[in-house]
Design a protein around this motif. Sequence first.
Motif, PDB file in Angstrom:
ATOM      1  N   ARG A  52       0.847  -1.198   0.000  1.00  0.00           N
ATOM      2  CA  ARG A  52       0.000   0.000   0.000  1.00  0.00           C
ATOM      3  C   ARG A  52       0.884   1.251   0.000  1.00  0.00           C
ATOM      4  O   ARG A  52       1.842   1.334   0.767  1.00  0.00           O
TER       5      ARG A  52
ATOM      6  N   SER B 273      -0.177   3.396   4.246  1.00  0.00           N
ATOM      7  CA  SER B 273      -0.384   2.267   5.145  1.00  0.00           C
ATOM      8  C   SER B 273       0.051   2.633   6.552  1.00  0.00           C
ATOM      9  O   SER B 273       0.766   3.615   6.768  1.00  0.00           O
TER      10      SER B 273
ATOM     11  N   ASN C 196      -7.434  -4.249  10.797  1.00  0.00           N
ATOM     12  CA  ASN C 196      -8.655  -4.612  10.075  1.00  0.00           C
ATOM     13  C   ASN C 196      -9.908  -4.028  10.707  1.00  0.00           C
ATOM     14  O   ASN C 196     -10.945  -3.927  10.049  1.00  0.00           O
TER      15      ASN C 196
ATOM     16  N   ARG D 216     -10.437  -1.080  11.266  1.00  0.00           N
ATOM     17  CA  ARG D 216     -10.741   0.177  10.583  1.00  0.00           C
ATOM     18  C   ARG D 216     -11.741  -0.022   9.452  1.00  0.00           C
ATOM     19  O   ARG D 216     -12.441   0.911   9.062  1.00  0.00           O
ATOM     20  N   LEU D 217     -11.786  -1.236   8.894  1.00  0.00           N
ATOM     21  CA  LEU D 217     -12.588  -1.490   7.702  1.00  0.00           C
ATOM     22  C   LEU D 217     -13.695  -2.523   7.884  1.00  0.00           C
ATOM     23  O   LEU D 217     -14.747  -2.419   7.263  1.00  0.00           O
ATOM     24  N   ASP D 218     -13.445  -3.520   8.701  1.00  0.00           N
ATOM     25  CA  ASP D 218     -14.352  -4.661   8.827  1.00  0.00           C
ATOM     26  C   ASP D 218     -15.484  -4.345   9.808  1.00  0.00           C
ATOM     27  O   ASP D 218     -15.229  -4.168  11.009  1.00  0.00           O
TER      28      ASP D 218
ATOM     29  N   ARG E 262     -12.558  -1.021  17.395  1.00  0.00           N
ATOM     30  CA  ARG E 262     -11.959   0.188  16.821  1.00  0.00           C
ATOM     31  C   ARG E 262     -11.278   1.050  17.882  1.00  0.00           C
ATOM     32  O   ARG E 262     -10.227   1.635  17.622  1.00  0.00           O
TER      33      ARG E 262
ATOM     34  N   GLN F 238      -8.043  -0.531  18.542  1.00  0.00           N
ATOM     35  CA  GLN F 238      -7.131  -0.295  17.420  1.00  0.00           C
ATOM     36  C   GLN F 238      -6.525   1.099  17.502  1.00  0.00           C
ATOM     37  O   GLN F 238      -5.316   1.279  17.316  1.00  0.00           O
TER      38      GLN F 238
END
Length: 217
Positions: free
Chosen positions: A12, A15, A183, A185-187, A194, A197
């Motif tokens: 990426r 990233s 993950n 952040r997106l899933d 979150r 994270q």
Amino acid sequence: MPHLLHLHASARSRSISRELGAAFADTWRAARPAGTYTYRDLAADPVPFIDEGWTELCDAVLAEGETDLDRLPELARTPAQRRALSVVEPLLAEVLAADVVLIGTPMYNYSIPAALKAWLDQVTFPRMTLGHRRFVAVTARGGAYSPGAPKAAFDYQERYLRDFFAGHFAVTDAVFVSSELANARLDPGLAHLRDAQEDSHAAALAEVRRLAEEFAR
């Protein structure tokens, strides 16, 4: 004059591991304005995989019974060995010039990206030691792999790098800083993680900046 070699391996362009690496490098350079800096993006400019010429060059080093890297040109006797050396020489020169080697890498499939593995293969020769250099790895993981986490046993990223540094380079004090749970952040299924994270990432950023100041002293 202190020198920082900064390697990155994320596929990426934006990233978490790149952010951590940049935070370390920027802090180190601010603390060491007279220092020098080399950056190599292993994803954007991949290092070739080793080939038979490289293995022959490695065999020549073994047969000599010593690891004097200055003698590599005279050991490269065939066209294949000389082609291998043309790849190896600039990579080795960057490592040997460095006081600090910074590696930024994500975890891919529980381990390191192939781009980073290719670089490690190229710069590794028998009985080669880099023990007086300081190594720091800043990493990102999609899940949680720290001690006590359910998937801690699947961490072949830090474990591999730590063992590699010790076994091949005689570097036993490499430092690792990880930002976990990326993950989340997106899933949507990980939305409940979150906050954890964000805490992990903030702590990692603070730690890499602290380490950069320490390594710059």
